[in-house]
Every structure is written in structure tokens, then in C-alpha cells.
Design an enzyme around this catalytic site. Structure first.
Site, mmCIF file in Angstrom:
data_model
loop_
_atom_site.group_PDB
_atom_site.id
_atom_site.type_symbol
_atom_site.label_atom_id
_atom_site.label_comp_id
_atom_site.label_asym_id
_atom_site.label_seq_id
_atom_site.Cartn_x
_atom_site.Cartn_y
_atom_site.Cartn_z
ATOM 1 N N ASN A 12 15.033 -15.214 -8.488
ATOM 2 C CA ASN A 12 14.692 -14.355 -7.341
ATOM 3 C C ASN A 12 15.282 -14.893 -6.037
ATOM 4 O O ASN A 12 14.881 -14.445 -4.955
ATOM 5 C CB ASN A 12 13.167 -14.235 -7.200
ATOM 6 C CG ASN A 12 12.559 -13.573 -8.419
ATOM 7 O OD1 ASN A 12 13.219 -12.772 -9.084
ATOM 8 N ND2 ASN A 12 11.325 -13.920 -8.742
ATOM 9 N N GLU A 31 8.159 -15.897 -16.385
ATOM 10 C CA GLU A 31 8.257 -16.216 -14.947
ATOM 11 C C GLU A 31 7.025 -16.951 -14.415
ATOM 12 O O GLU A 31 6.482 -16.599 -13.356
ATOM 13 C CB GLU A 31 8.501 -14.933 -14.147
ATOM 14 C CG GLU A 31 9.103 -15.209 -12.781
ATOM 15 C CD GLU A 31 9.515 -13.945 -12.047
ATOM 16 O OE1 GLU A 31 10.489 -13.308 -12.466
ATOM 17 O OE2 GLU A 31 8.858 -13.605 -11.053
ATOM 18 N N ARG A 65 11.717 -19.370 -13.981
ATOM 19 C CA ARG A 65 12.402 -18.075 -13.874
ATOM 20 C C ARG A 65 12.405 -17.535 -12.446
ATOM 21 O O ARG A 65 13.238 -16.706 -12.096
ATOM 22 C CB ARG A 65 11.785 -17.061 -14.856
ATOM 23 C CG ARG A 65 12.576 -15.764 -14.922
ATOM 24 C CD ARG A 65 12.240 -14.925 -16.126
ATOM 25 N NE ARG A 65 12.981 -13.672 -16.087
ATOM 26 C CZ ARG A 65 13.028 -12.791 -17.060
ATOM 27 N NH1 ARG A 65 12.394 -13.035 -18.195
ATOM 28 N NH2 ARG A 65 13.716 -11.665 -16.941
ATOM 29 N N HIS A 78 15.887 -12.691 -3.027
ATOM 30 C CA HIS A 78 15.200 -11.423 -3.285
ATOM 31 C C HIS A 78 13.992 -11.182 -2.377
ATOM 32 O O HIS A 78 13.603 -10.034 -2.184
ATOM 33 C CB HIS A 78 14.758 -11.332 -4.746
ATOM 34 C CG HIS A 78 15.881 -11.021 -5.693
ATOM 35 N ND1 HIS A 78 16.991 -11.843 -5.839
ATOM 36 C CD2 HIS A 78 16.085 -9.973 -6.550
ATOM 37 C CE1 HIS A 78 17.804 -11.317 -6.743
ATOM 38 N NE2 HIS A 78 17.283 -10.184 -7.190
ATOM 39 N N LYS A 104 21.307 -17.180 -17.305
ATOM 40 C CA LYS A 104 20.126 -16.336 -17.511
ATOM 41 C C LYS A 104 19.453 -16.654 -18.841
ATOM 42 O O LYS A 104 18.230 -16.787 -18.925
ATOM 43 C CB LYS A 104 20.523 -14.859 -17.456
ATOM 44 C CG LYS A 104 19.356 -13.930 -17.713
ATOM 45 C CD LYS A 104 19.002 -13.090 -16.548
ATOM 46 C CE LYS A 104 17.644 -12.457 -16.658
ATOM 47 N NZ LYS A 104 17.529 -11.227 -15.908
ATOM 48 N N HIS A 134 21.036 -2.882 -3.829
ATOM 49 C CA HIS A 134 20.245 -4.065 -4.166
ATOM 50 C C HIS A 134 21.076 -5.346 -3.975
ATOM 51 O O HIS A 134 20.636 -6.296 -3.331
ATOM 52 C CB HIS A 134 19.765 -3.945 -5.624
ATOM 53 C CG HIS A 134 19.003 -5.138 -6.097
ATOM 54 N ND1 HIS A 134 17.727 -5.410 -5.691
ATOM 55 C CD2 HIS A 134 19.363 -6.153 -6.937
ATOM 56 C CE1 HIS A 134 17.311 -6.533 -6.264
ATOM 57 N NE2 HIS A 134 18.285 -7.008 -7.017
ATOM 58 N N HIS A 182 14.490 -7.837 -0.879
ATOM 59 C CA HIS A 182 13.669 -6.654 -1.223
ATOM 60 C C HIS A 182 13.130 -5.979 0.033
ATOM 61 O O HIS A 182 13.064 -4.753 0.112
ATOM 62 C CB HIS A 182 12.495 -7.057 -2.120
ATOM 63 C CG HIS A 182 12.848 -7.065 -3.579
ATOM 64 N ND1 HIS A 182 12.176 -7.813 -4.508
ATOM 65 C CD2 HIS A 182 13.818 -6.408 -4.263
ATOM 66 C CE1 HIS A 182 12.715 -7.619 -5.707
ATOM 67 N NE2 HIS A 182 13.710 -6.768 -5.579
ATOM 68 N N ARG A 197 2.880 1.435 -29.261
ATOM 69 C CA ARG A 197 2.650 -0.006 -29.010
ATOM 70 C C ARG A 197 3.877 -0.875 -29.281
ATOM 71 O O ARG A 197 3.770 -2.068 -29.522
ATOM 72 C CB ARG A 197 1.459 -0.525 -29.822
ATOM 73 C CG ARG A 197 0.176 0.184 -29.502
ATOM 74 C CD ARG A 197 -1.031 -0.594 -29.973
ATOM 75 N NE ARG A 197 -2.242 0.066 -29.546
ATOM 76 C CZ ARG A 197 -2.851 1.008 -30.250
ATOM 77 N NH1 ARG A 197 -2.380 1.371 -31.420
ATOM 78 N NH2 ARG A 197 -3.937 1.578 -29.799
ATOM 79 N N GLU A 257 24.403 -10.275 -7.349
ATOM 80 C CA GLU A 257 23.683 -11.071 -8.356
ATOM 81 C C GLU A 257 24.581 -12.181 -8.908
ATOM 82 O O GLU A 257 24.114 -13.270 -9.233
ATOM 83 C CB GLU A 257 23.182 -10.172 -9.506
ATOM 84 C CG GLU A 257 22.129 -9.139 -9.110
ATOM 85 C CD GLU A 257 20.723 -9.726 -8.849
ATOM 86 O OE1 GLU A 257 20.523 -10.942 -9.049
ATOM 87 O OE2 GLU A 257 19.846 -8.953 -8.424
HETATM 88 N N1 GLY Z 1 16.317 -10.246 -12.438
HETATM 89 C C1 GLY Z 1 15.519 -11.413 -12.410
HETATM 90 C C2 GLY Z 1 14.892 -11.731 -13.720
HETATM 91 O O1 GLY Z 1 15.246 -11.172 -14.732
HETATM 92 O O2 GLY Z 1 13.997 -12.545 -13.767
#
Ligand code: GLY
Length: 348
Positions: free
Chosen positions: A239, A231, A235, A242, A221, A258, A246, A121, A185
Site C-alpha cells: 500500500n 495483510e 502485505r 496508497h 507480489k 489510480h 486514495h 460459497r 504500481e
Molecule cells: N494491491 C495490493 C495488494 O494486493 O495487497
């Protein structure tokens, strides 16, 4: 040494960036570990390059250090690899007080973090990212997980590391392919939050200034994660590029990297939002030119229909909506929610 603090809601931790820190990693890790066991998890690509450096760093400490090496590659980012990590931890009598060290790229960090989040856990883990992509993005923020037959990152946990150690020297052994991958990125961070970073990338040699670039991406970040760890809103801006990216990655059967797919996705979505008057004119051209300078190919190899169909089927999306990340201009992003069925029309 450059130091940043991540103040996520669930945990606070440092990011330390310094050339050669790999050799000195024990100094920073030792005070954080409550137990007496450490397991360094790495893959078959990274082990021959850096595992001995990390093991040597712990030679004169009291820790019992074990290692676990898994086969490199996204195709091994699955539950069967995680199960082998659980077995290795159990065989070596790891308790909840002991600690995992993830040494490698994004796949290694995601798998080791997920194993750490779920073993008994939750045990502590430390990230030592060795690729550009993992140094500027995936090692920070606590997204951990594995892929399933239904898609990427569908099983996972938000679980923050205790520390992130970044040694820019590890980028010296990165092939051009992986360096360019990480730059996708990096460009994203300039687009969503920092016109200064974007201009810096346009006007400077990236390899010569890589420490500064890593730091600028991670400042963004860390700030975003502090405000929205799970998120639920802000957050999502991480993306950018993306959604289409994706789809392109999946359509290429992961033969395209990527970062390259994110670059394609950023240009495609910005061309569309520009046409709709939501983005300053010339922005998509500017992103495409910067990507070209960084050797990121932004040509779109699939039809809009295929790209949007794939995005619609993304299991992580909500039932009928897609949250698109757009930029008004370089450095300013916004979330624009549309019906899934309107995505093809939006892109065309
Ligand atoms: N790579 C995107 C994030 O960490 O939210």
C-alpha cells in the site's frame, strides 16, 4: 514461457506469462477444471478485443462455455453487477465444480473473483488480466471485492484464483492513459522491495522490456502474499503511496487514474519522511524523476488538510491509527503507525 508459483496459505497456484497465451489458454485451464461449465466474464471494452480469442481456444473441448459481459467502468464495480453474475451462473446451471474466467482489467478481476468467492460459497476462478495494472498487481494475491457508496473495496473476500494467465500482447491495445496508470504500481514495487527494478526502470525503455518488468513485480507480489496473505503485517507494504493516493483519487472524483494518484502519494509521503529524517535524502526527488520519465504526473492538486481529512475518514482504517508505509531508501520499506489526527502534521 515464464512461470511463477504463488504459495499463499490458503492455496497454491501458477502465474504463466507468455505472448500469445490467450490463444492457447484452454491448454492450461482444462486440467484445472473439475466440472463441465465455464463462464467467461468480461466487460464492454474488453469483449470486442479478446472474448472471441478465448472462446475459440475452447472450441474443440467438451466444455459448455457461456459468457457474461458487464458495462465497463469502476462505477459498475458494485453488488448490482455481482448479482447479475449470480443470475447468469444460475440460469446456466453452474455448480460448485464449474469455473469462472475473469478476462479483463482490475475491475473485472475484482468483481468476478468476488462472485466466485460467494456463489454457492465458492467456485473456482481463473484470472486472465489484460491491463498493465491488473497484470502487475491486482490479478495476483486474492483480493476480490466491490465498492459501496461509502468507498472503494469495502465489501470483499480474500479468495485466490486457480491460475493466472498473462498475455503481454494484450497491452498492445491499451491506451497510453492505462499504460501509464499501470506504471504507478510498477514504480511502487521498485520503491518497496527492489532497488534493481527501480534502477532498471530509470535506465531502460519500459515498453521494450515489459515482460521482464511484469515478472519482477510479480516475484515481489508472490513473495509478499506467501508470507502474509491476509495483510496482517508485511502485505501492507503493497500500500506504499496508497494512503494519500486514495484520498487524492477520491478528491478528484476518480477523474485521476489510480496509478497516477499512487505516484503522487509516493512522492508526497516520501517528501515528508525525508524531512523527518526517516528516509535517505534525495529519495523523493528520485521517485519524482522516474515518474516524470514514465509520464506520471506527481503534482499534488489538493491541500494537505483535504488529503489528510479524507484519509482519516477511510472506513478501512482502524479506529484511531493509520499504518503508513514509508521507505528508508529505494528498495527498503517499513510500516510506521501514527495517530490519525497526526497525519496532516506528518505530511506537512
Ligand atoms: N494491491 C495490493 C495488494 O494486493 O495487497
Amino acid at each position: 514461457m515464464k512461470k511463477l508459483k504463488v504459495n499463499a496459505q490458503s492455496a497454491q497456484y501458477d502465474i504463466l506469462i507468455e505472448k500469445g497465451i490467450l490463444r492457447r489458454c484452454a491448454q492450461y485451464i482444462t486440467p484445472l477444471v473439475r466440472g463441465k461449465r465455464l463462464m467467461v466474464i468480461t466487460d464492454t471494452n474488453v469483449a470486442p478485443l479478446y472474448l472471441s480469442t478465448v472462446l475459440n481456444a475452447f472450441k474443440n473441448t467438451d466444455f459448455i462455455v457461456s459468457t457474461h459481459i458487464f458495462k465497463a467502468g469502476e462505477q459498475n464495480k458494485n453488488l448490482s453487477t455481482v448479482e447479475k453474475i449470480y443470475d447468469a451462473l444460475l440460469e446456466n446451471d453452474f455448480t460448485r465444480k464449474d469455473c469462472i474466467i475473469a478476462l479483463g482489467g482490475g475491475v473485472c478481476g475484482d468483481i468476478s473473483g468476488f462472485a466466485a468467492a460467494t456463489y454457492m460459497r465458492g467456485i473456482d476462478f481463473i484470472q486472465i488480466p489484460t491491463t498493465l495494472l491488473s497484470q502487475v498487481d491486482s490479478s495476483v494475491g486474492g483480493k476480490t471485492g466491490v465498492d459501496t457508496a461509502y468507498g472503494k473495496n469495502l465489501v470483499g473476500a480474500f479468495y485466490q484464483p486457480k491460475l493466472v494467465l498473462i498475455d503481454p500482447d494484450t497491452l498492445d491495445t491499451l491506451t497510453d492513459h492505462y499504460f501509464i496508470d499501470g506504471m504507478g504500481e510498477v514504480v511502487k514495487y521498485g520503491c518497496i522491495e527492489s532497488a534493481e527494478l527501480f534502477e532498471f526502470l530509470e535506465n531502460n525503455d519500459v515498453k521494450e522490456n515489459i515482460e521482464h518488468i511484469i515478472l519482477e513485480c510479480l516475484k515481489i507480489k508472490a513473495d509478499v502474499v506467501a508470507k502474509d496473505e491476509k495483510e496482517s503485517s508485511l502485505r501492507m507494504i503493497l500500500n506504499f503511496g496508497h494512503t494519500a493516493g486514495h484520498s487524492i483519487e477520491k478528491l478528484s472524483d476518480f477523474s485521476l487514474s489510480h496509478g497516477e494518484c499512487v505516484a503522487k502519494g509516493m512522492v508526497l509521503i516520501t517528501q515528508a519522511s525525508e524531512k523527518l529524517g526517516m528516509t535517505q535524502k534525495g529519495t523523493s526527488e528520485r521517485i519524482a524523476s522516474l515518474c516524470q520519465k514514465l509520464n506520471l504526473n506527481t503534482e499534488i492538486p489538493f491541500s494537505i488538510e483535504d488529503i489528510s481529512d479524507n484519509a482519516k475518514n477511510d472506513k478501512k482504517g482502524s479506529d484511531d491509527k493509520i499504518n503508513l508505509v514509508l521507505i528508508e531508501k529505494i528498495g527498503n520499506s517499513l510500516i510506521h503507525t501514527i495517530n490519525k489526527n497526526d497525519f496532516a502534521q506528518f505530511l506537512s
